[in-house]
Motif scaffolding. Structure first.
Motif, PDB file in Angstrom:
ATOM      1  N   ALA A 652       0.963  -1.088   0.090  1.00  0.00           N
ATOM      2  CA  ALA A 652      -0.107   0.019  -0.111  1.00  0.00           C
ATOM      3  C   ALA A 652       0.860   1.255   0.089  1.00  0.00           C
ATOM      4  O   ALA A 652       0.473   2.350  -0.714  1.00  0.00           O
ATOM      5  N   ASP A 653       1.936   1.353   0.678  1.00  0.00           N
ATOM      6  CA  ASP A 653       3.082   2.474   0.776  1.00  0.00           C
ATOM      7  C   ASP A 653       3.372   2.596  -0.636  1.00  0.00           C
ATOM      8  O   ASP A 653       3.317   3.835  -1.267  1.00  0.00           O
ATOM      9  N   SER A 654       3.957   1.516  -1.423  1.00  0.00           N
ATOM     10  CA  SER A 654       4.641   1.796  -2.780  1.00  0.00           C
ATOM     11  C   SER A 654       3.566   2.305  -3.717  1.00  0.00           C
ATOM     12  O   SER A 654       3.578   3.035  -4.560  1.00  0.00           O
ATOM     13  N   MET A 655       2.215   1.773  -3.605  1.00  0.00           N
ATOM     14  CA  MET A 655       1.171   2.040  -4.378  1.00  0.00           C
ATOM     15  C   MET A 655       0.745   3.573  -4.223  1.00  0.00           C
ATOM     16  O   MET A 655       0.512   4.328  -5.247  1.00  0.00           O
ATOM     17  N   ALA A 656       0.773   4.100  -2.861  1.00  0.00           N
ATOM     18  CA  ALA A 656       0.182   5.394  -2.707  1.00  0.00           C
ATOM     19  C   ALA A 656       1.346   6.292  -3.185  1.00  0.00           C
ATOM     20  O   ALA A 656       1.100   7.394  -3.719  1.00  0.00           O
ATOM     21  N   VAL A 657       2.586   6.054  -3.147  1.00  0.00           N
ATOM     22  CA  VAL A 657       3.668   6.837  -3.551  1.00  0.00           C
ATOM     23  C   VAL A 657       3.754   7.140  -4.865  1.00  0.00           C
ATOM     24  O   VAL A 657       3.648   8.219  -5.375  1.00  0.00           O
ATOM     25  N   TRP A 658       3.394   5.947  -5.443  1.00  0.00           N
ATOM     26  CA  TRP A 658       3.556   5.827  -6.888  1.00  0.00           C
ATOM     27  C   TRP A 658       2.373   6.822  -7.448  1.00  0.00           C
ATOM     28  O   TRP A 658       2.386   7.447  -8.530  1.00  0.00           O
ATOM     29  N   GLN A 659       1.220   6.632  -7.042  1.00  0.00           N
ATOM     30  CA  GLN A 659       0.044   7.301  -7.333  1.00  0.00           C
ATOM     31  C   GLN A 659       0.114   8.786  -7.471  1.00  0.00           C
ATOM     32  O   GLN A 659       0.030   9.518  -8.322  1.00  0.00           O
TER      33      GLN A 659
END
Length: 674
Positions: A652-659
């Motif tokens: 979820a962290d990597s997805m949020a940063v990427w978004q």
């Protein structure tokens, strides 16, 4: 794959020839082989042609019928041509000389605005009817071909295959639709109509549209039937019917005047498409099928070569490869944003983008893929829930124990996901006899303590509402924890646009699906599928390539949805009907593989290593244009966990940063009016 566009002045003003020419020119990548326009007073249609099928080589669009009262522009591949030719009055020449647009136009002449109901295939088209002084438009059943439009009552109606073409007309504003941004950040891409721009909409799948001086009328011409139940005499009969329909779905998508490629990942879906396509091409003594596969030399946990090679070892292929470590989540975004009209990329966007780039370099125009076979066929794990509601605990236990080794998950994990939630629901419903039976069955089959089951899944669920009220009274919990308040979304922004209310409406039922059919139907009818198909179209169109998706065949989807649950999950194997059907076609290693490779490692490595300079630059200096949308504290905390050396970051962290980073870069590139 071609490009369509058009202008209809509802105030009877004449068409500006240059506006339509600009729309045609900006979509040159969709059709480099030919371009033309048709204008008559206040209506103009345009077309960009990409030659793909044999008939397209002689197709001229926009096309005027013999009577001169109908004009069509279309991006279409019609698959039921043999069926239609017996029903329609078409020119007396061989079917190989009749174009898809002629079939559509003849269907409109016979059935009028009901014509899409008789068409099978991928299509988006517009027909100007001089007699009715109206423009009729339609889009295929699942939205494979895109259709965007801009409408101002009593003024103007514009449509195009891509949003950028609409902006060629000065009357169209380029204003950001903040609601769509919120949907993206909250991972709720279910709205089928709106886009990232205010006043620019998409025609939903399986919808038609009529525009005239009286206004605009939009309706659905088809919906996926969730009530149909298919009952055949045996497992072999189900498998044989699946095999027949699937082979025809692939065969329809082989109609081509050029060599064909297949995106072969090594998974069950892409391998099935590739093997069937190879067999069909071999029967017709055509050239060999090209395959393009992503491989990994360094991040070996992402590499699928054992399964890819199992397919290729059957022979009859011309293989090509893309090296997965050479591209990453933020690579080439400046090039992608030249074509991609919306910021809302999927986290795996760079794989099809790169595969299509290779296709263009090899001179290939048509690429098959296994897109979303998971959803079409269905893994069927919700059958576990069905079994519990039917009181079939023994069958439930057998399926759990069989499923676990196939997917490398523990019995306890599957029980946690399916059995224990059902037990808690029984307690909340005060169904104590069924609850006691469930406790005994779980203890008997899985060895879990009956005392712990009663305490944690019988008593605690009943006390939780009381504890929650007490916390609210003590002001420890002032409001319910809705998704928008615990995600990447800025709480003030979420409140301003009433995101929580919107999410509840878009989600439909807040209850989890209770049957395999219900779960599958929800997935097939949500807006996320439409949006992903549009992205697949754009990633192909960037390189003048047409993407074809056999698993998006209407006949196949209707068949799979109607199957009994045990044809999807049986003895721990998901998608059982497909595995049986492709006996002798798929290599055994692929036919009976359990899950699929997780590409998260390459995604995270791409962000932290290959994209690190750009990632840090955006996070440190370029977040100003998204601060109103993003919970900056949440984002920075996720970023710190991601770059820390102790590996505390979650997916979820990597997805949020990427978004957030992708959105910031897109807004910089597009300079949309906020």
């Amino acid at each position: 794959m071609s490009g369509i566009m058009g202008i209809h002045h509802l105030n009877s003003h004449p068409i500006n020839h240059q506006d339509l020419e600009k729309m045609v020119d900006i979509l040159a990548h969709r059709g480099p082989d030919h371009a033309d326009i048709w204008i008559e007073e206040f209506v103009g249609l345009g077309h960009r042609m990409l030659w793909t099928t044999p008939e397209s080589l002689i197709e001229k669009l926009p096309l005027i019928n013999q009577a001169g009262n109908l004009v069509i522009t279309a991006d279409a591949r019609i698959d039921n041509r043999d069926q239609l030719i017996a029903l329609l009055k078409l020119p007396e020449r061989s079917i190989e000389k009749i174009t898809d647009s002629e079939f559509i136009l003849a269907a409109y002449e016979k059935w009028g605005e009901s014509c899409p109901e008789y068409l099978l295939g991928d299509f988006a088209f517009a027909i100007w009817d001089k007699r009715q002084q109206s423009l009729f438009c339609a889009r295929d059943h699942f939205g494979i071909k895109p259709f965007y439009y801009y409408y101002q009552p009593n003024q103007i109606f514009l449509f195009a295959s891509e949003i950028k073409a609409l902006f060629c007309v000065p009357d169209v504003p380029r204003r950001l639709n903040e609601v769509r941004i919120a949907d993206y950040l909250a991972l709720m891409m279910t709205d089928k109509a709106i886009t990232t721009y205010q006043d620019i909409l998409r025609l939903p799948p399986a919808h038609s549209l009529v525009i005239n001086q009286s206004g605009i009328y939009i309706w659905s011409y088809w919906s996926l039937d969730d009530q149909r139940e298919l009952q055949l005499e045996s497992n072999a009969a189900y498998a044989e019917e699946f095999r027949k329909i699937f082979i025809e779905a692939v065969n329809c998508r082989l109609r081509s005047a050029f060599a064909i490629a297949s995106h072969l990942s090594g998974g069950l879906d892409s391998s099935a498409v590739t093997c069937v396509a190879r067999n069909l091409l071999a029967k017709e003594e055509k050239i060999q099928l090209h395959t393009i596969s992503t491989i990994f030399d360094k991040i070996t946990e992402c590499d699928e070569r054992p399964f890819i090679n199992a397919v290729l070892d059957q022979g009859g292929f011309i293989p090509h490869y893309a090296h997965g470590e050479q591209f990453s989540p933020l690579s080439d975004l400046d090039k992608i944003f030249q074509y991609e009209d919306e910021a809302l990329l999927g986290p795996s966007h760079f794989y099809p983008w790169n595969l299509n780039r290779i296709s263009q370099e090899m001179g290939l125009r048509i690429c098959l893929d296994g897109f979303d076979g998971d959803t079409t066929v269905g893994h069927g794990t919700t059958r576990l829930t069905e079994l519990l509601h039917q009181g079939k605990w023994q069958t439930f236990a057998q399926e759990v124990k069989a499923l676990s080794p196939h997917h490398n998950v523990s019995h306890a994990a599957v029980l946690q996901s399916y059995g224990l939630p059902y037990l808690r629901d029984l307690a909340k419903q005060w169904r104590w006899i069924a609850f006691a039976q469930g406790v005994q069955q779980i203890h008997q089959h899985f060895g879990v303590s009956r005392k712990l089951l009663v305490i944690h899944h019988g008593i605690k669920p009943l006390l939780e509402p009381i504890l929650q009220l007490w916390r609210q009274w003590r002001k420890q919990d002032k409001s319910p924890h809705l998704v928008s308040q615990t995600s990447l979304v800025n709480p003030d922004f979420a409140e301003r646009i009433r995101l929580d209310e919107r999410m509840q409406i878009l989600a439909g039922s807040t209850l989890p699906p209770l049957t395999v059919k219900e779960e599958q139907w929800r997935s097939l009818t949500q807006g996320l599928l439409t949006y992903t198909l549009e992205q697949m179209d754009q990633y192909a169109a960037m390189f003048s390539v047409e993407a074809r998706h056999p698993f998006m065949d209407k006949r196949l989807i209707e068949f799979c949805l109607a199957l009994p649950a045990e044809q999807k999950l049986y003895q721990g194997w998901g998608r059982m009907v497909m595995r049986r059907a492709l006996e002798g076609i798929l290599p055994k290693e692929v036919q009976w593989r359990g899950g699929k490779t997780d590409l998260t490692a390459n995604f995270v490595d791409g962000l932290l290593n290959r994209d690190r300079q750009l990632l840090d630059e955006v996070m440190l200096n370029r977040l100003g244009n998204i601060e109103k949308f993003i919970d900056i504290d949440f984002l920075r905390a996720a970023y710190q966990r991601l770059i820390s050396t102790d590996n505390q970051a979650s997916n979820a962290d990597s997805m949020a940063v990427w978004q957030a980073v992708t959105l910031a870069l897109w807004l910089d590139y597009k300079q949309v009016m906020l």
